[in-house]
Design a protein around this motif. Sequence first.
Motif, mmCIF file in Angstrom:
data_model
loop_
_atom_site.group_PDB
_atom_site.id
_atom_site.type_symbol
_atom_site.label_atom_id
_atom_site.label_comp_id
_atom_site.label_asym_id
_atom_site.label_seq_id
_atom_site.Cartn_x
_atom_site.Cartn_y
_atom_site.Cartn_z
ATOM 1 N N PRO A 175 0.819 -1.211 0.000
ATOM 2 C CA PRO A 175 0.000 0.000 0.000
ATOM 3 C C PRO A 175 0.860 1.270 0.000
ATOM 4 O O PRO A 175 2.018 1.252 0.443
ATOM 5 C CB PRO A 175 -0.807 -0.116 1.299
ATOM 6 C CG PRO A 175 -0.779 -1.560 1.652
ATOM 7 C CD PRO A 175 0.539 -2.073 1.162
ATOM 8 N N PRO A 176 0.309 2.389 -0.468
ATOM 9 C CA PRO A 176 1.092 3.626 -0.561
ATOM 10 C C PRO A 176 1.459 4.227 0.787
ATOM 11 O O PRO A 176 2.356 5.082 0.842
ATOM 12 C CB PRO A 176 0.170 4.570 -1.357
ATOM 13 C CG PRO A 176 -1.203 4.017 -1.165
ATOM 14 C CD PRO A 176 -1.044 2.541 -1.041
ATOM 15 N N ASN A 177 0.790 3.818 1.865
ATOM 16 C CA ASN A 177 1.110 4.367 3.186
ATOM 17 C C ASN A 177 2.135 3.520 3.933
ATOM 18 O O ASN A 177 2.285 3.649 5.148
ATOM 19 C CB ASN A 177 -0.153 4.517 4.032
ATOM 20 C CG ASN A 177 -0.863 3.196 4.283
ATOM 21 O OD1 ASN A 177 -0.775 2.271 3.465
ATOM 22 N ND2 ASN A 177 -1.580 3.102 5.385
ATOM 23 N N THR A 178 2.872 2.649 3.221
ATOM 24 C CA THR A 178 3.920 1.852 3.846
ATOM 25 C C THR A 178 5.292 2.451 3.575
ATOM 26 O O THR A 178 5.522 3.089 2.554
ATOM 27 C CB THR A 178 3.906 0.403 3.330
ATOM 28 O OG1 THR A 178 4.058 0.408 1.907
ATOM 29 C CG2 THR A 178 2.611 -0.300 3.700
ATOM 30 N N VAL A 179 6.199 2.230 4.516
ATOM 31 C CA VAL A 179 7.595 2.639 4.400
ATOM 32 C C VAL A 179 8.446 1.405 4.649
ATOM 33 O O VAL A 179 8.301 0.751 5.686
ATOM 34 C CB VAL A 179 7.947 3.737 5.420
ATOM 35 C CG1 VAL A 179 9.426 4.082 5.342
ATOM 36 C CG2 VAL A 179 7.103 4.980 5.199
ATOM 37 N N THR A 180 9.327 1.048 3.714
ATOM 38 C CA THR A 180 10.193 -0.106 3.909
ATOM 39 C C THR A 180 11.460 0.314 4.640
ATOM 40 O O THR A 180 11.973 1.416 4.443
ATOM 41 C CB THR A 180 10.572 -0.755 2.572
ATOM 42 O OG1 THR A 180 11.318 0.176 1.776
ATOM 43 C CG2 THR A 180 9.323 -1.170 1.804
ATOM 44 N N THR A 181 11.943 -0.565 5.502
ATOM 45 C CA THR A 181 13.120 -0.235 6.304
ATOM 46 C C THR A 181 14.200 -1.286 6.125
ATOM 47 O O THR A 181 13.922 -2.454 5.858
ATOM 48 C CB THR A 181 12.773 -0.145 7.799
ATOM 49 O OG1 THR A 181 12.456 -1.451 8.305
ATOM 50 C CG2 THR A 181 11.607 0.789 8.031
ATOM 51 N N TYR A 182 15.436 -0.839 6.276
ATOM 52 C CA TYR A 182 16.597 -1.737 6.281
ATOM 53 C C TYR A 182 17.408 -1.455 7.533
ATOM 54 O O TYR A 182 17.768 -0.303 7.811
ATOM 55 C CB TYR A 182 17.455 -1.532 5.039
ATOM 56 C CG TYR A 182 18.791 -2.236 5.123
ATOM 57 C CD1 TYR A 182 18.866 -3.622 5.147
ATOM 58 C CD2 TYR A 182 19.975 -1.506 5.209
ATOM 59 C CE1 TYR A 182 20.090 -4.270 5.244
ATOM 60 C CE2 TYR A 182 21.204 -2.147 5.299
ATOM 61 C CZ TYR A 182 21.254 -3.529 5.318
ATOM 62 O OH TYR A 182 22.453 -4.161 5.423
ATOM 63 N N GLY A 183 17.689 -2.487 8.268
ATOM 64 C CA GLY A 183 18.492 -2.371 9.476
ATOM 65 C C GLY A 183 18.625 -3.747 10.099
ATOM 66 O O GLY A 183 18.237 -4.761 9.512
ATOM 67 N N MET A 184 19.145 -3.800 11.300
ATOM 68 C CA MET A 184 19.359 -5.072 11.987
ATOM 69 C C MET A 184 19.430 -4.800 13.480
ATOM 70 O O MET A 184 19.367 -3.646 13.925
ATOM 71 C CB MET A 184 20.642 -5.735 11.495
ATOM 72 C CG MET A 184 21.870 -4.870 11.611
ATOM 73 S SD MET A 184 23.188 -5.405 10.502
ATOM 74 C CE MET A 184 22.410 -5.059 8.916
ATOM 75 N N SER A 189 17.281 -0.980 15.063
ATOM 76 C CA SER A 189 16.072 -0.956 14.218
ATOM 77 C C SER A 189 16.483 -0.427 12.851
ATOM 78 O O SER A 189 17.684 -0.293 12.551
ATOM 79 C CB SER A 189 14.910 -0.138 14.816
ATOM 80 O OG SER A 189 15.108 1.247 14.694
ATOM 81 N N GLY A 190 15.511 -0.098 12.018
ATOM 82 C CA GLY A 190 15.817 0.341 10.662
ATOM 83 C C GLY A 190 16.562 1.656 10.635
ATOM 84 O O GLY A 190 16.254 2.582 11.396
ATOM 85 N N VAL A 191 17.546 1.758 9.731
ATOM 86 C CA VAL A 191 18.321 2.992 9.594
ATOM 87 C C VAL A 191 18.279 3.533 8.166
ATOM 88 O O VAL A 191 18.800 4.612 7.892
ATOM 89 C CB VAL A 191 19.787 2.791 10.028
ATOM 90 C CG1 VAL A 191 19.881 2.564 11.524
ATOM 91 C CG2 VAL A 191 20.441 1.647 9.260
ATOM 92 N N VAL A 192 17.668 2.779 7.246
ATOM 93 C CA VAL A 192 17.466 3.227 5.872
ATOM 94 C C VAL A 192 15.996 3.057 5.548
ATOM 95 O O VAL A 192 15.468 1.949 5.635
ATOM 96 C CB VAL A 192 18.336 2.424 4.874
ATOM 97 C CG1 VAL A 192 18.074 2.881 3.446
ATOM 98 C CG2 VAL A 192 19.819 2.554 5.222
ATOM 99 N N TYR A 193 15.310 4.143 5.214
ATOM 100 C CA TYR A 193 13.871 4.120 4.951
ATOM 101 C C TYR A 193 13.626 4.357 3.463
ATOM 102 O O TYR A 193 14.043 5.388 2.916
ATOM 103 C CB TYR A 193 13.158 5.201 5.766
ATOM 104 C CG TYR A 193 12.851 4.808 7.195
ATOM 105 C CD1 TYR A 193 13.696 3.988 7.930
ATOM 106 C CD2 TYR A 193 11.688 5.264 7.820
ATOM 107 C CE1 TYR A 193 13.409 3.629 9.235
ATOM 108 C CE2 TYR A 193 11.382 4.900 9.131
ATOM 109 C CZ TYR A 193 12.255 4.087 9.840
ATOM 110 O OH TYR A 193 11.958 3.733 11.124
#
Length: 348
Positions: A175-184, A189-193
């Motif tokens: 959905p358009p209201n989602t943000v994907t994250t990358y981290g560990m 937690s996520g540091v790249v959105y």
Amino acid sequence: MTPRLVAIDRPGGPEFVDDVLRIWDAGDAVFPVDQRLPAEAKSALLRTMRVGEAVEEGDALVMATSGSTGTPKGVVLTHDAVTASAEATSARLGVTPEDHWLACLPLSHVGGLSVVTRALHTHTRLTVLPGFEATAVDESGATLVSLVATTLRRIHPERFRTIVLGGGRPPADRPPNTVTTYGMTETGSGVVYDGVPLDGVDVDVAADGEIRLRGPMLLRCYRDGSSPVDADGWLATGDLGRWLDDGRLHVDGRRGDMIVTGGENVWPEAVEAALADHPAVAEVLVRGVDDPEWGQVVEAVVVPAGDPPTLDALRDHVKAHHPAFMAPKRLALASALPRTALGKLRRT
């Protein structure tokens, strides 16, 4: 009194949050215990994490890594790191006093607990559930929630202002209201959105393609005193990636997940994405299997959607999108796929 590591062994809820605040007020650090573990496994984990023993002044959390390839490591995060993560993520998401966070992922994983610590540090309204239950999530009244792909499919996403997605490859039709994250766990937690580093986070892609991260939210060390961070503050992630033409970071996958078949490199995520829209595939996992002729061959482990697909049908489907060497040479059928608590596929 010397600060120590204190375990919280209870389901998510208001009492869990009260425990976090009480432990922090006493100057101690929190270790959240995975509620799905049997008693013997819990005891072993508490010994590994040295619960009850000393921590350093300023330590806030010890989080167990998933331990899919061996004994879990304890990631030590300081209050400064937790605060830096909370401020950077909240700024990127535009969190306001009117927002309301919902925590429904396992609190023993950083993707779940970071919702709690983020809300506490920003004084944002917070609801904590003992686990994911679709109706409770839909009816929470929250504006912000952290989910994984497997849980996203079970809710009404339009009820939230923003959904933070982590834990694995997002669905193609998210959905358009989602943000994907990358981290560990090591980054708190996520540091790249959506491919863009948070403020204060440095990202470097080394010559061999390995992603390196640097920022104030990184771990202080592991519980055994060792640290994966080098003298210049860089964390080598073990993930391979590249910069896209628009300047965003693309993560290809774990270095160890790459399949080398007949001298060609195949990323399992790309094959999984191609197979995911086959009408006979409900879920799919792609991995490399040792082979005397090819070195490795591509295997697709499929949960069928109705009648099982044939290997030839899956090969043709992949070859419509990718070179023939990426098409699976083996097919295995399964009733379910092995996943971590946050929905990541376990290929090992």
